[in-house]
Design a protein around this motif. Structure first.
Motif, PDB file in Angstrom:
ATOM      1  N   GLY A  56      47.637  39.219  41.755  1.00  0.00           N
ATOM      2  CA  GLY A  56      48.622  39.313  42.836  1.00  0.00           C
ATOM      3  C   GLY A  56      49.653  40.397  42.562  1.00  0.00           C
ATOM      4  O   GLY A  56      50.860  40.178  42.681  1.00  0.00           O
ATOM      5  N   GLY A  57      49.149  41.577  42.240  1.00  0.00           N
ATOM      6  CA  GLY A  57      50.059  42.689  41.906  1.00  0.00           C
ATOM      7  C   GLY A  57      50.401  43.574  43.092  1.00  0.00           C
ATOM      8  O   GLY A  57      51.059  44.596  42.939  1.00  0.00           O
ATOM      9  N   SER A  58      49.948  43.174  44.285  1.00  0.00           N
ATOM     10  CA  SER A  58      50.101  44.086  45.422  1.00  0.00           C
ATOM     11  C   SER A  58      51.498  44.074  46.031  1.00  0.00           C
ATOM     12  O   SER A  58      51.876  45.009  46.730  1.00  0.00           O
ATOM     13  N   ARG A  59      52.242  43.001  45.804  1.00  0.00           N
ATOM     14  CA  ARG A  59      53.598  42.936  46.385  1.00  0.00           C
ATOM     15  C   ARG A  59      54.413  41.916  45.601  1.00  0.00           C
ATOM     16  O   ARG A  59      53.935  41.351  44.612  1.00  0.00           O
ATOM     17  N   GLY A  60      55.634  41.667  46.092  1.00  0.00           N
ATOM     18  CA  GLY A  60      56.462  40.635  45.493  1.00  0.00           C
ATOM     19  C   GLY A  60      56.699  40.861  44.010  1.00  0.00           C
ATOM     20  O   GLY A  60      56.791  41.992  43.529  1.00  0.00           O
ATOM     21  N   ASN A 102      45.618  43.555  40.656  1.00  0.00           N
ATOM     22  CA  ASN A 102      44.688  42.714  41.434  1.00  0.00           C
ATOM     23  C   ASN A 102      45.333  42.300  42.755  1.00  0.00           C
ATOM     24  O   ASN A 102      46.550  42.117  42.834  1.00  0.00           O
ATOM     25  N   TYR A 103      44.517  42.184  43.779  1.00  0.00           N
ATOM     26  CA  TYR A 103      44.987  41.716  45.081  1.00  0.00           C
ATOM     27  C   TYR A 103      43.811  41.022  45.775  1.00  0.00           C
ATOM     28  O   TYR A 103      42.660  41.152  45.330  1.00  0.00           O
ATOM     29  N   ALA A 104      44.129  40.296  46.862  1.00  0.00           N
ATOM     30  CA  ALA A 104      43.054  39.607  47.580  1.00  0.00           C
ATOM     31  C   ALA A 104      42.766  40.255  48.917  1.00  0.00           C
ATOM     32  O   ALA A 104      41.616  40.466  49.291  1.00  0.00           O
ATOM     33  N   HIS A 105      43.844  40.561  49.682  1.00  0.00           N
ATOM     34  CA  HIS A 105      43.646  40.998  51.077  1.00  0.00           C
ATOM     35  C   HIS A 105      44.222  42.377  51.367  1.00  0.00           C
ATOM     36  O   HIS A 105      43.663  43.115  52.164  1.00  0.00           O
ATOM     37  N   SER A 106      45.380  42.704  50.760  1.00  0.00           N
ATOM     38  CA  SER A 106      46.147  43.866  51.238  1.00  0.00           C
ATOM     39  C   SER A 106      45.913  45.115  50.394  1.00  0.00           C
ATOM     40  O   SER A 106      46.716  45.421  49.515  1.00  0.00           O
ATOM     41  N   GLN A 114      40.242  44.545  44.014  1.00  0.00           N
ATOM     42  CA  GLN A 114      40.254  43.360  44.871  1.00  0.00           C
ATOM     43  C   GLN A 114      39.449  42.243  44.217  1.00  0.00           C
ATOM     44  O   GLN A 114      38.366  42.490  43.680  1.00  0.00           O
ATOM     45  N   ALA A 115      39.985  41.045  44.226  1.00  0.00           N
ATOM     46  CA  ALA A 115      39.228  39.850  43.812  1.00  0.00           C
ATOM     47  C   ALA A 115      40.019  38.612  44.182  1.00  0.00           C
ATOM     48  O   ALA A 115      41.228  38.564  43.938  1.00  0.00           O
ATOM     49  N   ASP A 116      39.344  37.651  44.760  1.00  0.00           N
ATOM     50  CA  ASP A 116      39.950  36.337  44.982  1.00  0.00           C
ATOM     51  C   ASP A 116      39.880  35.603  43.646  1.00  0.00           C
ATOM     52  O   ASP A 116      38.791  35.225  43.191  1.00  0.00           O
ATOM     53  N   ILE A 117      41.046  35.408  43.028  1.00  0.00           N
ATOM     54  CA  ILE A 117      41.040  34.880  41.654  1.00  0.00           C
ATOM     55  C   ILE A 117      40.821  33.357  41.612  1.00  0.00           C
ATOM     56  O   ILE A 117      40.867  32.771  40.529  1.00  0.00           O
ATOM     57  N   THR A 118      40.548  32.757  42.757  1.00  0.00           N
ATOM     58  CA  THR A 118      40.164  31.344  42.736  1.00  0.00           C
ATOM     59  C   THR A 118      38.637  31.196  42.764  1.00  0.00           C
ATOM     60  O   THR A 118      38.124  30.081  42.830  1.00  0.00           O
ATOM     61  N   ALA A 168      49.450  35.411  40.765  1.00  0.00           N
ATOM     62  CA  ALA A 168      49.111  35.304  42.202  1.00  0.00           C
ATOM     63  C   ALA A 168      49.418  33.922  42.769  1.00  0.00           C
ATOM     64  O   ALA A 168      49.300  32.897  42.098  1.00  0.00           O
ATOM     65  N   THR A 169      49.810  33.926  44.008  1.00  0.00           N
ATOM     66  CA  THR A 169      50.004  32.676  44.749  1.00  0.00           C
ATOM     67  C   THR A 169      49.446  32.825  46.153  1.00  0.00           C
ATOM     68  O   THR A 169      49.479  33.915  46.725  1.00  0.00           O
ATOM     69  N   GLY A 170      48.946  31.738  46.684  1.00  0.00           N
ATOM     70  CA  GLY A 170      48.578  31.696  48.100  1.00  0.00           C
ATOM     71  C   GLY A 170      49.764  31.195  48.898  1.00  0.00           C
ATOM     72  O   GLY A 170      50.880  31.119  48.377  1.00  0.00           O
ATOM     73  N   ASN A 198      53.387  19.358  46.615  1.00  0.00           N
ATOM     74  CA  ASN A 198      52.108  20.034  46.378  1.00  0.00           C
ATOM     75  C   ASN A 198      52.296  21.198  45.408  1.00  0.00           C
ATOM     76  O   ASN A 198      51.600  21.327  44.394  1.00  0.00           O
ATOM     77  N   TYR A 199      53.288  22.025  45.674  1.00  0.00           N
ATOM     78  CA  TYR A 199      53.571  23.210  44.843  1.00  0.00           C
ATOM     79  C   TYR A 199      54.171  22.796  43.495  1.00  0.00           C
ATOM     80  O   TYR A 199      53.743  23.263  42.438  1.00  0.00           O
ATOM     81  N   VAL A 200      55.152  21.885  43.533  1.00  0.00           N
ATOM     82  CA  VAL A 200      55.849  21.483  42.304  1.00  0.00           C
ATOM     83  C   VAL A 200      54.861  20.841  41.321  1.00  0.00           C
ATOM     84  O   VAL A 200      54.898  21.109  40.116  1.00  0.00           O
ATOM     85  N   ALA A 243      51.598  21.342  41.050  1.00  0.00           N
ATOM     86  CA  ALA A 243      50.691  22.340  40.466  1.00  0.00           C
ATOM     87  C   ALA A 243      51.423  23.210  39.456  1.00  0.00           C
ATOM     88  O   ALA A 243      50.891  23.526  38.389  1.00  0.00           O
ATOM     89  N   LYS A 244      52.662  23.597  39.779  1.00  0.00           N
ATOM     90  CA  LYS A 244      53.439  24.413  38.832  1.00  0.00           C
ATOM     91  C   LYS A 244      53.751  23.628  37.567  1.00  0.00           C
ATOM     92  O   LYS A 244      53.836  24.186  36.475  1.00  0.00           O
ATOM     93  N   SER A 245      53.938  22.289  37.714  1.00  0.00           N
ATOM     94  CA  SER A 245      54.237  21.452  36.544  1.00  0.00           C
ATOM     95  C   SER A 245      53.104  21.514  35.522  1.00  0.00           C
ATOM     96  O   SER A 245      53.344  21.464  34.317  1.00  0.00           O
ATOM     97  N   PRO A 276      64.241  36.503  45.908  1.00  0.00           N
ATOM     98  CA  PRO A 276      63.714  36.974  47.193  1.00  0.00           C
ATOM     99  C   PRO A 276      62.809  38.207  47.057  1.00  0.00           C
ATOM    100  O   PRO A 276      63.143  39.151  46.334  1.00  0.00           O
ATOM    101  N   VAL A 277      61.676  38.127  47.732  1.00  0.00           N
ATOM    102  CA  VAL A 277      60.742  39.258  47.814  1.00  0.00           C
ATOM    103  C   VAL A 277      60.409  39.453  49.293  1.00  0.00           C
ATOM    104  O   VAL A 277      61.000  38.806  50.154  1.00  0.00           O
ATOM    105  N   GLU A 278      59.477  40.321  49.579  1.00  0.00           N
ATOM    106  CA  GLU A 278      59.147  40.662  50.966  1.00  0.00           C
ATOM    107  C   GLU A 278      58.964  39.422  51.845  1.00  0.00           C
ATOM    108  O   GLU A 278      59.434  39.379  52.983  1.00  0.00           O
TER     109      GLU A 278
END
Ligand SMILES: NC(=O)c1ccc[n+]([C@@H]2O[C@H](COP(=O)([O-])OP(=O)(O)OC[C@H]3O[C@@H](n4cnc5c(N)ncnc54)[C@H](OP(=O)(O)O)[C@@H]3O)[C@@H](O)[C@H]2O)c1
Length: 253
Positions: free
Chosen positions: A14-18, A37-41, A63-67, A94-96, A158-160, A162-164, A193-195
């Protein structure tokens, strides 16, 4: 510019942004060859590479979907084909999408959507780079967590959750891999804050700053600097640790 990571190959998911983009830039400023690495952009990923190249650094977007195991296999093979070298530094960033959902709205599927980014992908990637790191007797794995694990956040379990998992995984991997010369650490950013946060009101930003002892928002560069530190030999005796980068916002735990 420095040369603390000269000759190293760094893979940033997930190096394409943020935050990922700034992490890529910061690693490249220390002379790492960076795989963005990036997935879509593709345009965003290319822009990260252009920014790095404009500063004299080296970067390639892949490009690669890392999941997805097959796409990870192709990603790793491509890195070795391009650089003739194995990955030295893996940054699991990377995050979705991160939907805020109540317990009633959550399902096992919405939990798994987060777990696949923060547990499955780091595991598959670590497995893919470990043999190269073990051969060299050196390597750095840096997981990107979140300080919401300390704060807990309503309607975000859900997020907390998984991050835990990342802190236990980081500690366990560090113990297992330390004897092989491989260090594993976790960077836990606060709200930075990012894009994707462009719509957040100034009022919310001000409210957040009030709760931060250093009285400012985190900048992506703050997170990137922590990653560079953990990737470099300056942190050579640090493994299995969590480095929270949130201006000192503490949660009483
Ligand atoms: N920003 C914050 O306030 C904050 C706070 C705490 C923790 N964090 C953590 O920091 C990390 C980065 O967050 P961020 O805010 O910078 O996120 P972001 O701006 O949304 O960027 C996400 C990145 O992940 C990539 N990505 C999405 N799906 C992917 C997939 N299947 N395979 C590979 N790459 C994929 C995206 O690439 P595409 O554009 O190509 O999809 C993008 O480069 C995350 O782990 C997040 O949880 C962020």
């Amino acid at each position: 510019m420095g040369n603390r990571l000269s000759g190293k190959i760094a893979l940033v998911t997930g190096g394409s942004r943020g935050l990922g983009r700034r992490i890529c830039q910061a690693l490249a400023r220390e002379e790492a060859k960076v795989v963005v690495n990036y997935a879509h952009s593709i345009d965003d990923a290319q822009e990260t590479c252009n920014l790095i190249k404009s500063e004299g650094g080296e970067a390639t977007a892949i490009q690669a979907d890392i999941t997805d195991q097959n796409q990870i296999d192709k990603l790793i093979a491509k890195i070795e084909e391009i650089y003739g070298q194995r990955v030295d530094i893996l940054v699991n960033n990377a995050t979705g999408p991160q939907p805020e959902l109540s317990i009633e709205e959550n399902t096992w599927g919405t939990y798994m959507d987060q777990i696949k980014f923060f547990v499955k992908a780091p595991l598959l990637l670590a497995k893919a780079v470990l043999s190269g790191m073990k051969e060299k007797g050196a390597g750095q794995i840096i997981n990107i967590g979140s300080d919401v694990v300390q704060s807990g956040e309503a309607n975000f379990s859900n997020y907390v959750t998984a991050k835990s998992a990342m802190i236990g995984m980081t500690r366990s991997w560090a113990k297992e891999l330390g004897p092989k010369g491989i260090r594993v650490n976790l960077v836990t950013p606060g709200f930075t804050p990012v894009e994707r946060h462009a719509d957040i009101s100034q009022e919310s930003i001000e409210r957040h700053k009030e709760q931060v002892p250093l009285r400012r928002m985190g900048q992506p560069e703050d997170i990137a600097n922590a990653v560079v530190f953990l990737a470099s030999e300056e942190s050579g005796f640090i493994t299995g640790q969590q480095l929270t980068v949130n201006g000192g916002k503490s949660f009483g735990v």
